[in-house]
Structures are given as C-alpha cells and as structure tokens.
Design an enzyme around this catalytic site. Sequence first.
Site, PDB file in Angstrom:
ATOM      1  N   CYS A 115      22.852  55.645  61.371  1.00 58.15           N
ATOM      2  CA  CYS A 115      22.231  54.698  61.235  1.00 58.15           C
ATOM      3  C   CYS A 115      20.719  55.688  60.823  1.00 58.15           C
ATOM      4  CB  CYS A 115      22.146  54.506  62.508  1.00 58.15           C
ATOM      5  SG  CYS A 115      23.445  53.457  63.105  1.00 58.15           S
ATOM      6  N   HIS A 240      15.641  52.878  66.597  1.00 55.72           N
ATOM      7  CA  HIS A 240      17.232  52.597  66.128  1.00 55.72           C
ATOM      8  C   HIS A 240      17.473  51.186  66.785  1.00 55.72           C
ATOM      9  CE1 HIS A 240      20.588  51.606  64.140  1.00 55.72           C
ATOM     10  NE2 HIS A 240      21.565  51.951  65.386  1.00 55.72           N
ATOM     11  N   ASN A 270      22.334  45.613  65.223  1.00 58.57           N
ATOM     12  CA  ASN A 270      22.437  46.900  64.850  1.00 58.57           C
ATOM     13  C   ASN A 270      22.908  46.982  62.600  1.00 58.57           C
ATOM     14  OD1 ASN A 270      22.829  49.557  63.972  1.00 58.57           O
ATOM     15  ND2 ASN A 270      24.470  50.238  65.623  1.00 58.57           N
TER      16      ASN A 270
HETATM   17  O1  UT7 Z   1      23.596  52.664  65.535  1.00 60.11           O
HETATM   18  C1  UT7 Z   1      24.751  53.910  66.260  1.00 60.11           C
HETATM   19  C2  UT7 Z   1      26.137  53.471  66.021  1.00 60.11           C
HETATM   20  N1  UT7 Z   1      26.455  52.606  67.421  1.00 60.11           N
HETATM   21  C3  UT7 Z   1      26.564  52.754  68.329  1.00 60.11           C
HETATM   22  O2  UT7 Z   1      25.598  53.529  68.758  1.00 60.11           O
HETATM   23  C4  UT7 Z   1      26.905  51.985  69.434  1.00 60.11           C
HETATM   24  C5  UT7 Z   1      26.960  53.101  70.747  1.00 60.11           C
HETATM   25  N2  UT7 Z   1      28.267  52.780  72.074  1.00 60.11           N
HETATM   26  C6  UT7 Z   1      27.520  51.048  72.333  1.00 60.11           C
HETATM   27  O3  UT7 Z   1      26.733  50.465  72.289  1.00 60.11           O
HETATM   28  C7  UT7 Z   1      28.480  50.695  73.670  1.00 60.11           C
HETATM   29  O4  UT7 Z   1      29.374  51.645  74.154  1.00 60.11           O
HETATM   30  C8  UT7 Z   1      29.208  49.802  72.912  1.00 60.11           C
HETATM   31  C9  UT7 Z   1      28.082  48.613  73.225  1.00 60.11           C
HETATM   32  C10 UT7 Z   1      29.809  49.840  71.675  1.00 60.11           C
HETATM   33  C11 UT7 Z   1      30.864  48.817  74.251  1.00 60.11           C
HETATM   34  O5  UT7 Z   1      30.134  48.926  75.658  1.00 60.11           O
HETATM   35  P1  UT7 Z   1      30.483  50.217  76.767  1.00 60.11           P
HETATM   36  O6  UT7 Z   1      29.621  49.672  77.625  1.00 60.11           O
HETATM   37  O7  UT7 Z   1      30.373  51.524  76.263  1.00 60.11           O
HETATM   38  O8  UT7 Z   1      32.435  49.805  76.801  1.00 60.11           O
HETATM   39  P2  UT7 Z   1      33.644  49.962  77.032  1.00 60.11           P
HETATM   40  O9  UT7 Z   1      33.784  50.878  75.885  1.00 60.11           O
HETATM   41  O10 UT7 Z   1      34.017  51.334  77.941  1.00 60.11           O
HETATM   42  O11 UT7 Z   1      34.637  48.933  77.290  1.00 60.11           O
HETATM   43  C12 UT7 Z   1      34.078  48.084  78.616  1.00 60.11           C
HETATM   44  C13 UT7 Z   1      35.176  46.964  78.718  1.00 60.11           C
HETATM   45  C14 UT7 Z   1      36.542  47.181  77.993  1.00 60.11           C
HETATM   46  O12 UT7 Z   1      38.200  46.723  78.486  1.00 60.11           O
HETATM   47  P3  UT7 Z   1      38.682  47.549  79.842  1.00 60.11           P
HETATM   48  O13 UT7 Z   1      39.060  48.371  79.549  1.00 60.11           O
HETATM   49  O14 UT7 Z   1      37.212  47.879  80.743  1.00 60.11           O
HETATM   50  O15 UT7 Z   1      39.081  46.392  80.384  1.00 60.11           O
HETATM   51  C15 UT7 Z   1      36.390  46.974  76.889  1.00 60.11           C
HETATM   52  O16 UT7 Z   1      37.981  46.349  76.308  1.00 60.11           O
HETATM   53  O17 UT7 Z   1      34.582  46.094  77.772  1.00 60.11           O
HETATM   54  C16 UT7 Z   1      35.952  45.667  76.762  1.00 60.11           C
HETATM   55  N3  UT7 Z   1      35.919  45.321  75.655  1.00 60.11           N
HETATM   56  C17 UT7 Z   1      34.995  44.009  75.723  1.00 60.11           C
HETATM   57  N4  UT7 Z   1      34.299  42.943  75.934  1.00 60.11           N
HETATM   58  C18 UT7 Z   1      33.885  42.082  75.653  1.00 60.11           C
HETATM   59  C19 UT7 Z   1      34.394  46.284  74.642  1.00 60.11           C
HETATM   60  N5  UT7 Z   1      34.155  44.657  73.485  1.00 60.11           N
HETATM   61  C20 UT7 Z   1      34.076  43.975  73.656  1.00 60.11           C
HETATM   62  C21 UT7 Z   1      33.755  42.469  73.745  1.00 60.11           C
HETATM   63  N6  UT7 Z   1      33.593  41.756  74.343  1.00 60.11           N
HETATM   64  N7  UT7 Z   1      33.088  42.305  72.543  1.00 60.11           N
END
Ligand code: UT7
Length: 313
Positions: A115, A240, A270
């Site tokens: 990125c 970004h 993204n």
């Molecule tokens: O471009 C540079 C590289 N990328 C980034 O900068 C991305 C950086 N990371 C993020 O933006 C975030 O970490 C994400 C958007 C990827 C995830 O958000 P989060 O608030 O960190 O969620 P999490 O990974 O802590 O997951 C929370 C919950 C989990 O469920 P449980 O274990 O609490 O039951 C996930 O399984 O959200 C669940 N989850 C979803 N639920 C519905 C993860 N993805 C989804 C989804 N829809 N698409």
Amino acid sequence: MTTPQSQFLGTGSFLPERVRTNADLEAMVDTSDTWIRERTGISERRIADESMLASDMAARAAERAMEAAGVTADELDMIVVGTVTGDMQMPATAVFVQQKIGATNCPAFDVSAACAGFIYGVQIADAFIRMGTMKRVLVIGVELLSRVIDWSDRTTCVLFGDGAGAAVLGPSDGERGVLSACIHSDGSLAGSLKIPFGEKVQMIGRDIFKAAVRNLYSASQEAVEKSGLAPSDIDWVVPHQANTRIIDQVVRRAEYPPEKVLSNIATVGNTSSASIPILLDQAVRKGTIKPGDHVLMSALGAGVSWGALVLRY
Ligand code: UT7
C-alpha cells in the site's frame, strides 16, 4: 522551509466500471452491510473484468496523467510502478505499461511496497530529479487485488478493490513540489499480511490496524516537521484508504480538522498502492486541491512498509 526539487505535473486515475456492493458480498459470505460500513467505512468497490490486466488499468491512468501534465510518452525518462498484483512474476508490470503507452526508451521497473508503493515511487522519482539526471518520471500505483482475494474469506474479501492512479513528476518551479518525505519498514510484521506464492491474501487485521495507527501518525509528524511547515499549514490530508477507523484515529491524534481530510473509501475500498493517487487525482480534477495547496499523504501496508510526504501542489 525546504525548497522543492520535483513537482507533480499532472495526475490521472482509472477505475473499472463493475461495482461490487456490500449487498453483493452479503450473498457471498457471512457478513452484513452494517458490519462492513461501521468497521471499515466501505460501501462498494470496483472489480476489473477477467480480460483486464494491471498494466491495462495502469496505462489508462498513465495516459490521463500525461495528458494533464502535457507530457508525451517519448519524453518520459523513467516509469516506476508500485504494485503487488502485477501482470506476471517477470517481467515488471512497468515494461508492459511502457509498451502500452508507447514509451520506447526509458528505464521501467516495479516497486514492491504494497500500500506504500506510490509513496515509495514518488520518493524514487524525486531522488532522480534531484540528482538532475531525469526530468520526466511517471509514477503509478496499480492493483488488481480481486484476483488474489479469497472470496470465501469474510475477513479480507470485503476490504479490497481494483484500480490505478498515476502522476508525472518533473523539476520544480522553485515553489511547488515535494517538500519532505520519509519511508520506513518493520519486517517483524512481515507475516501479518501476505500473499504466499500460488495462494490468496492472508491478513491478521488487528496487527496491521495497530501498526497503521502508530506508524502513520509518526510518519505524518516526521514529514510535516521536515517540511518546515506547521501542522496548521496543511490544507489537505490525503491518507491511504484502508479503513476509516484507522484514518480517524490518526487524524484525531495529529489534530487535523476532519474537513481537511479527504476520503473515497466508501466507493472504492482499499486499492493498496493505487489508493493515494486515485484520491489525489479525484480531488485535483474536482478542484478541491489547487496549485499551491499543502498536501500531506501517508500510507502503510504489508511489510509492514509505510511512508509519508508533504507536497506544495
Ligand atoms: O492497506 C493496509 C492493509 N490493511 C489494513 O490496514 C487493514 C487493517 N485492519 C482492519 O482494517 C481491521 O482489522 C479489519 C477491518 C480487517 C477487521 O476489523 P476489526 O474490528 O479489527 O475486527 P476483528 O478482526 O477483531 O474481528 C471482530 C469480529 C470477529 O468475530 P468474533 O471473533 O468477535 O466473533 C470476526 O470474525 O468481526 C468478525 N468479522 C466479520 N463479521 C462480519 C470479521 N470480518 C467480518 C465481516 N463481516 N466481513
């Protein structure tokens, strides 16, 4: 105040026509429009048709940037392409772009900084222009992430989109241009976001999120300090587009007013290295960013690699 050596002569971008909405994804994986919008800020993203290559999108963005800059393909001294989803493992996507835009005689190579690829590319261009060996450098960020996403993995498939953005850089008029820049990497997080050979995108989202907030804040502060400007002199923040929550946390910590922070994540998602040049080009073409405005850009991605730069547009 630093004196700029290179300036942006023109920008261009390209987005594929096909739109994939959050509702489309609800039908593919266990997710919801509400979760995606609230956790990321994304409503829809663009997906390239099967026949399209990264170099096709890059060439379209490049042609628009060259037209805006008033620069022809045979005037280019170098082509730098930031991408992690290029046409082939070898040769560089930059040489396919070179072929497609008809630039017959200049070095062309890719930069793999995920990125941060466009920010890295601009700094390479700036360095060559500073040395006085080059006068017209085309820098592109392009990604065809839809090809490397596991469309059954809800933790990644809702985030990414396809697109390309480009800029032509040339010697500064002494006023406009790149005032300061920094690039960094932290290989201790190399395993947190990756595409192993023959596999799809794998990400530990939380690790990347934390690294992004921490490092985008420090790089932004570093670039502004090096520029000799005060934070209040920054007219536009062009971050970004990975997650609105990352952007919000960084700008709140750095105390930039929300109305100065540009965003298009809702409609493009993204697009990795293409993210900043697409947003920049849209803002320039809308007339939001005007010549003389101070612009702060920052990006972080896989590596983790990140960087920031301050520009008098
Ligand atoms: O471009 C540079 C590289 N990328 C980034 O900068 C991305 C950086 N990371 C993020 O933006 C975030 O970490 C994400 C958007 C990827 C995830 O958000 P989060 O608030 O960190 O969620 P999490 O990974 O802590 O997951 C929370 C919950 C989990 O469920 P449980 O274990 O609490 O039951 C996930 O399984 O959200 C669940 N989850 C979803 N639920 C519905 C993860 N993805 C989804 C989804 N829809 N698409």
